[in-house]
Write a protein that holds these residues in place. Structure first.
Motif, mmCIF file in Angstrom:
data_model
loop_
_atom_site.group_PDB
_atom_site.id
_atom_site.type_symbol
_atom_site.label_atom_id
_atom_site.label_comp_id
_atom_site.label_asym_id
_atom_site.label_seq_id
_atom_site.Cartn_x
_atom_site.Cartn_y
_atom_site.Cartn_z
ATOM 1 N N PHE A 168 0.831 -1.194 0.000
ATOM 2 C CA PHE A 168 0.000 0.000 0.000
ATOM 3 C C PHE A 168 0.878 1.262 0.000
ATOM 4 O O PHE A 168 1.953 1.303 0.613
ATOM 5 N N ASP A 169 0.374 2.306 -0.702
ATOM 6 C CA ASP A 169 1.067 3.595 -0.654
ATOM 7 C C ASP A 169 0.561 4.394 0.536
ATOM 8 O O ASP A 169 -0.202 3.863 1.375
ATOM 9 N N SER A 170 0.938 5.633 0.596
ATOM 10 C CA SER A 170 0.561 6.454 1.759
ATOM 11 C C SER A 170 -0.934 6.714 1.824
ATOM 12 O O SER A 170 -1.464 7.054 2.882
ATOM 13 N N ASN A 171 -1.617 6.515 0.712
ATOM 14 C CA ASN A 171 -3.070 6.723 0.687
ATOM 15 C C ASN A 171 -3.854 5.414 0.859
ATOM 16 O O ASN A 171 -5.056 5.377 0.599
ATOM 17 N N ARG A 172 -3.176 4.394 1.272
ATOM 18 C CA ARG A 172 -3.776 3.076 1.512
ATOM 19 C C ARG A 172 -4.382 2.505 0.234
ATOM 20 O O ARG A 172 -5.328 1.739 0.264
ATOM 21 N N ARG A 173 -3.724 2.845 -0.880
ATOM 22 C CA ARG A 173 -4.115 2.232 -2.132
ATOM 23 C C ARG A 173 -3.050 1.222 -2.525
ATOM 24 O O ARG A 173 -1.871 1.394 -2.209
ATOM 25 N N VAL A 174 -3.478 0.161 -3.196
ATOM 26 C CA VAL A 174 -2.546 -0.886 -3.607
ATOM 27 C C VAL A 174 -1.617 -0.318 -4.658
ATOM 28 O O VAL A 174 -2.056 0.125 -5.729
ATOM 29 N N SER A 175 -0.324 -0.325 -4.289
ATOM 30 C CA SER A 175 0.669 0.217 -5.213
ATOM 31 C C SER A 175 1.428 -0.892 -5.942
ATOM 32 O O SER A 175 1.981 -0.668 -7.013
ATOM 33 N N ALA A 176 1.429 -2.084 -5.364
ATOM 34 C CA ALA A 176 2.136 -3.221 -5.987
ATOM 35 C C ALA A 176 1.700 -4.497 -5.266
ATOM 36 O O ALA A 176 1.019 -4.469 -4.220
ATOM 37 N N ILE A 177 2.107 -5.592 -5.816
ATOM 38 C CA ILE A 177 1.754 -6.900 -5.234
ATOM 39 C C ILE A 177 3.031 -7.722 -5.142
ATOM 40 O O ILE A 177 3.755 -7.875 -6.146
ATOM 41 N N LEU A 178 3.324 -8.251 -3.941
ATOM 42 C CA LEU A 178 4.491 -9.116 -3.734
ATOM 43 C C LEU A 178 4.018 -10.578 -3.750
ATOM 44 O O LEU A 178 3.094 -10.965 -3.030
ATOM 45 N N VAL A 179 4.631 -11.386 -4.572
ATOM 46 C CA VAL A 179 4.242 -12.794 -4.768
ATOM 47 C C VAL A 179 5.418 -13.696 -4.414
ATOM 48 O O VAL A 179 6.559 -13.428 -4.851
ATOM 49 N N GLY A 180 5.127 -14.744 -3.609
ATOM 50 C CA GLY A 180 6.117 -15.768 -3.316
ATOM 51 C C GLY A 180 5.679 -17.096 -3.909
ATOM 52 O O GLY A 180 4.506 -17.485 -3.806
ATOM 53 N N ILE A 181 6.597 -17.804 -4.534
ATOM 54 C CA ILE A 181 6.283 -19.056 -5.219
ATOM 55 C C ILE A 181 6.966 -20.211 -4.476
ATOM 56 O O ILE A 181 8.190 -20.178 -4.251
#
Length: 533
Positions: A168-181
């Motif tokens: 999340f960015d400072s505005n609590r919006r999704v800025s990216a997604i971290l994925v583990g495989i």
């Protein structure tokens, strides 16, 4: 002993009856024992399956939780500024990847739309590839961490388990997604489930995802990522899909009965199934039943042999008595009482037979007496007289002795019958018999051969046979001189006697004829006298 006699034997029938009863008891015990052991083992096996499924489920839950925690920590530590610096982001992923081993399939970061910004280790084709259609990307894009549906990895080409967490960015919006495989075959991940089998090969574990309607991993690798069977094939599985967690006995999609237990993996809402074929779970029941059957067969054979031997010795006196009785029936031995060897039921039976045999002897003696004696006076009849006359003739010729035959007929007897009746006549005959028996010797034979006719056979006489015969005849005449007192009246009964002496050519019939003719001469001369042949 013939086969027919063996099958008709009471021993054979008793042994067959007892063996049938033993077999019936064995069958009842077989099913009762099987039911009891199956019921007892069912509880034990279900508890064991439940325990094993619970252990595997906790192990998987721990490993999933560790990965979720690590991924969340990485998401917290990832600087937002690097999201626009792919090279720096990839370097950051490289540095953090070295210090963790929970995601051997790699880490990658996507933009909110699922396009890969950076990954490590770099996989061919993954850079700038869009994973927007993946469920874990879609869920993370909405702000939720998510464990994705296990699939064949786009880059790795092997079954993988993806996990995604939003940044999340400072505005609590999704800025990216971290994925583990995490590849499903990674060492230390699902090894306990995939490499453990229960029983002799057909039992094992299943990791089921109700959400995705698929098998995630199983002890049988060919079932990994396979869809679940249609509803209705396995009642217990259908209950598990509806939320039931526990154990039971069911029939799987292949039509095989099995014992299964289901335990939830809390972190994923998956559930682990521990399954064991009923044929293996209850093998002990079959072994116990087989042991019982073998023991029963051996015990039955031993019992039949022992019972046969024991009953043979118990009934041996009866067999011997039956053999003796059969020999008596064939005339091979005289009719004698059978030996009583034991005072048991068989002895009582033989004693009863002996009593019956005694009565038969008695009746036979009575029949023989009736056949050879006069029923009124008890004197020998014509038949017995003939036999004794023949015997006396043979003995006299053998020993050089003589014999005399006195044929006697009563005079005046008819008057008693006519005046007083036959009962009075019978009484008179008995009186005459008593008087004559008082005269004759024990070695002589006095016989009644008809109405008022008597014959006296005198044997073993010497050369004075004629004189001795006349002397006895005179005594007989003298004995009849006193009147007979019958019914209050006195009756004078005389006696006419004809005497015949044996010659070298005499026969029983010729002597009887000569004595009879001599008696008629006495009658002709007035009666109450004697005449010679």
């Amino acid at each position: 002993m013939t086969k027919r006699r063996i099958f008709d034997s009471i021993i054979t029938r008793l042994v067959i009856m007892v063996v049938c009863l033993v077999c019936l008891g064995t069958v009842i015990r077989y099913y009762a024992l099987g039911s009891f052991l199956r019921q007892e083992l069912s509880t034990v096996v279900q508890e064991q399956q439940q325990a094993m499924a619970g252990y595997v489920a906790r192990d998987i839950d721990d490993k999933i939780t560790q990965r979720q925690t690590l991924l969340a920590q990485l998401a917290t530590d990832l600087p937002q500024a690097m999201l626009v610096q792919p090279a720096a982001l990839q370097d950051w992923l490289r540095q953090h990847y070295r210090y963790q081993s929970l995601f051997p399939g790699g880490l990658f970061v996507t933009d909110p739309h699922g396009r890969v910004i950076a990954d490590y280790p770099t996989a061919p084709g993954r850079q700038n590839h869009s994973y927007a259609e993946r469920d874990y990307i879609q869920s993370a894009a909405k702000g939720s961490r998510y464990i994705g549906k296990p699939v064949i990895g786009f880059a790795l080409r092997t079954p993988i388990l993806p996990m995604a967490i939003p940044l999340f960015d400072s505005n609590r919006r999704v800025s990216a997604i971290l994925v583990g495989i995490t590849p499903l075959s990674s060492p230390g991940f699902l090894d306990l489930l995939q490499k453990t089998q229960i029983g002799h090969g057909k039992g094992g574990f299943l990791l089921v995802s109700p959400r995705d309607n698929m098998y995630i991993a199983t002890s049988q690798k060919k079932m990994a990522l396979a869809p679940l069977p249609p509803r209705g094939n396995n009642p217990l599985h259908d209950r598990a899909m509806a939320g039931y967690r526990g154990s039971g006995i069911t029939t799987n999609a292949n039509g095989e009965e099995e014992v299964a237990a289901m335990v939830t993996v809390p972190s994923t809402n998956w559930f682990v199934v521990a399954q064991l074929p009923a044929s293996e779970a209850f093998a002990t029941v079959g072994h116990a039943q087989l042991f019982a059957i073998k023991g029963a067969i051996i015990a039955t054979i031993l019992f039949a042999l022992l019972a046969t031997v024991c009953m043979y010795f118990v009934l041996l006196p009866l067999f011997q008595a039956a053999e003796d009785a059969e020999r008596m029936a064939h005339g091979d031995m005289p009719l004698l009482p059978l030996s009583i060897r034991r005072r048991d039921e068989v002895g009582h039976l033989i004693a009863a037979f002996n009593r019956l045999l005694g009565k038969l002897h008695e009746q036979q003696g009575q029949l023989e007496r009736l056949a050879h004696h006069d029923t009124l006076t008890g004197l020998p009849n014509r038949r017995l007289l003939a036999d004794r006359l023949k015997l006396a003739l043979a003995q006299s010729r053998r020993h050089g002795t003589h014999l005399a035959l006195l044929f006697m007929d009563l005079d005046g007897f008819k008057r008693i019958n006519d005046s007083l009746g036959h009962d009075a006549g019978d009484e008179a005959l008995c009186m005459v018999t008593a008087r004559l028996q008082a005269i004759v010797r024990e070695s002589d034979t006095l016989a009644r051969i008809g109405g008022d006719e008597f014959v006296l056979l005198m044997s073993h006489l010497d050369a004075q046979a004629a004189e001795m015969a006349r002397t006895v005849a005179d005594k007989c005449i003298a004995a009849m001189q006193p009147p007979l007192l019958i019914g209050g009246a006195k009756f004078k009964v005389g006696i006419s006697i004809g005497i015949a002496l044996d010659r070298t050519d005499s026969t029983a019939d010729s002597l009887m004829q000569e004595a009879d003719q001599a008696m008629y001469l006495a009658k002709y001369n007035g009666g109450d006298c004697l005449r010679h042949n």
